[in-house]
Design a protein around this motif. Sequence first.
Motif, PDB file in Angstrom:
ATOM      1  N   ALA A 334       0.725  -1.204  -0.025  1.00 26.56           N
ATOM      2  CA  ALA A 334      -0.072  -0.065  -0.057  1.00 26.56           C
ATOM      3  C   ALA A 334       0.777   1.284  -0.181  1.00 26.56           C
ATOM      4  O   ALA A 334       0.567   2.325  -0.801  1.00 26.56           O
ATOM      5  N   ALA A 335       2.010   1.236   0.562  1.00 32.02           N
ATOM      6  CA  ALA A 335       2.915   2.358   0.804  1.00 32.02           C
ATOM      7  C   ALA A 335       3.624   2.415  -0.701  1.00 32.02           C
ATOM      8  O   ALA A 335       3.745   3.572  -1.096  1.00 32.02           O
ATOM      9  N   ASP A 336       4.038   1.563  -1.384  1.00 28.66           N
ATOM     10  CA  ASP A 336       4.400   1.515  -2.452  1.00 28.66           C
ATOM     11  C   ASP A 336       3.615   2.043  -3.595  1.00 28.66           C
ATOM     12  O   ASP A 336       3.798   2.733  -4.591  1.00 28.66           O
ATOM     13  N   GLU A 337       2.367   1.503  -3.581  1.00 26.19           N
ATOM     14  CA  GLU A 337       1.147   1.809  -4.595  1.00 26.19           C
ATOM     15  C   GLU A 337       0.317   3.032  -4.376  1.00 26.19           C
ATOM     16  O   GLU A 337      -0.268   3.448  -5.167  1.00 26.19           O
ATOM     17  N   GLY A 338       0.479   3.448  -3.138  1.00 25.75           N
ATOM     18  CA  GLY A 338      -0.616   4.639  -2.648  1.00 25.75           C
ATOM     19  C   GLY A 338      -1.934   4.562  -2.626  1.00 25.75           C
ATOM     20  O   GLY A 338      -2.632   5.478  -2.985  1.00 25.75           O
ATOM     21  N   HIS A 339      -2.308   3.218  -2.272  1.00 22.47           N
ATOM     22  CA  HIS A 339      -3.813   3.184  -1.897  1.00 22.47           C
ATOM     23  C   HIS A 339      -3.937   1.980  -1.084  1.00 22.47           C
ATOM     24  O   HIS A 339      -3.346   1.278  -0.569  1.00 22.47           O
ATOM     25  N   ARG A 340      -5.532   2.068  -0.692  1.00 17.90           N
ATOM     26  CA  ARG A 340      -5.884   0.889   0.618  1.00 17.90           C
ATOM     27  C   ARG A 340      -5.689  -0.322  -0.164  1.00 17.90           C
ATOM     28  O   ARG A 340      -6.182  -0.505  -1.291  1.00 17.90           O
ATOM     29  N   ILE A 341      -5.244  -1.316   0.541  1.00 16.88           N
ATOM     30  CA  ILE A 341      -5.511  -2.803   0.245  1.00 16.88           C
ATOM     31  C   ILE A 341      -6.033  -3.426   1.190  1.00 16.88           C
ATOM     32  O   ILE A 341      -5.910  -3.424   2.384  1.00 16.88           O
ATOM     33  N   ASP A 342      -7.173  -4.248   0.465  1.00 19.29           N
ATOM     34  CA  ASP A 342      -7.746  -5.345   1.406  1.00 19.29           C
ATOM     35  C   ASP A 342      -6.992  -6.621   1.552  1.00 19.29           C
ATOM     36  O   ASP A 342      -6.185  -7.229   0.532  1.00 19.29           O
ATOM     37  N   LEU A 343      -7.087  -7.139   2.823  1.00 17.05           N
ATOM     38  CA  LEU A 343      -6.270  -8.361   3.037  1.00 17.05           C
ATOM     39  C   LEU A 343      -6.960  -9.191   2.602  1.00 17.05           C
ATOM     40  O   LEU A 343      -8.070  -9.561   2.368  1.00 17.05           O
ATOM     41  N   THR A 344      -6.289 -10.493   2.415  1.00 19.89           N
ATOM     42  CA  THR A 344      -6.844 -11.862   1.744  1.00 19.89           C
ATOM     43  C   THR A 344      -6.801 -13.032   2.756  1.00 19.89           C
ATOM     44  O   THR A 344      -7.316 -14.036   2.498  1.00 19.89           O
ATOM     45  N   THR A 345      -6.427 -12.643   4.046  1.00 24.99           N
ATOM     46  CA  THR A 345      -6.617 -13.535   5.175  1.00 24.99           C
ATOM     47  C   THR A 345      -7.489 -12.901   6.265  1.00 24.99           C
ATOM     48  O   THR A 345      -7.859 -11.777   6.317  1.00 24.99           O
TER      49      THR A 345
END
Length: 364
Positions: A334-345
């Motif tokens: 998320a820090a590298d891509e600059g957006h929120r990321i939903d977890l898969t676990t």
Amino acid sequence: MGEPHRVGIVGAGTISGAYLTTLRDHPRVTIAAVADLDAARAASVAAGITGCRALPVDELLQDDSIGTVLNLTVPAAHASVALGAIANNKQVYGEKPLAADLPAARSLISQAAAFEVAIGCAPDTVLGTGVQTARAAVDAGLIGRPLSAVAVMATPGHERWHHHPDFYYQPGGGPLLDMGPYYLSALVHLLGPIVAVTGAASRLRPARVIGSGPRAGEQIPVAVDTHVTGVLHHASGALSTITTSFDAVRTTAAPIEVHGETGTLAVPDPNRFDGDVRLFEPGAADWRVLEPSAGYVSAARGIGLLDMLTAPAPRASGALALHVLDAMTSLLRAADEGHRIDLTTTGDRPDPVPLTPAARWRSA
């Protein structure tokens, strides 16, 4: 109780001494063998344990007399050693992180399920009276509905004191993957699983200078971000803010604070097993220290392995370690891509630890 459970240790570095303090003389286990890439170091550790053998890594993993492998290798080797143990029908308890990357960690969990063997992972510090007393306070409603938490780990970097700190600054290292497991594991115990993350990260300088030991003055390259901050979105609706840094000189911030509708908890360092849990309530003049009410009393590293051998559901489990690794690697992405990321676990909070006197867990 039957015969003691036979444990083989892979990795005879600095951290092995902390585990041996707990496990060497425990009636539940026998340290049967030690392996290390440095055969002389393995032999030195084995010589201090009655009946223990120094073996090559492959021989230890294949030894039918060993029931559990304690994996204390560097992060880059966590997955390969654990997979070797699982393939030989052995349980595994390892140092954090579960693996250097999420796909490898998923493979470990999948293989452990296929071979029907248990897998556990540090940190087990969260099973001590510090985090567990704080969790009991949350569960008892002492701060009302939990709304948020703030976690801070800020140091100048491990090269100041570690004689061989290279791996802290290579993939699989960095402040979040190194120290974040303590803080995120504590936050999951306190507030429940995480569903999404956002973050930002930076790198202060491209090289570090070793500060002590035989390599003092030597420069080592930095291949990872050394200051990481993020927001964790918990399934409960609570938000946690976490900062982990190897770029700070000093901080006065509490390791963890949990804020609720009717109070705030100051939680001790999750890299320790104990420490004061403090409560501040509206109208109070000062913080109130809570008496220890949960957790393994006077615990030390290795209690997670003992818990795995005795508890109905291991609390320092591979599933929790996978979830924490998912949160950390997603935060870095998320820090590298600059957006929120939903977890898969996902998963449930581990079972709480009742207040367990030292005499009981040391003899169980």
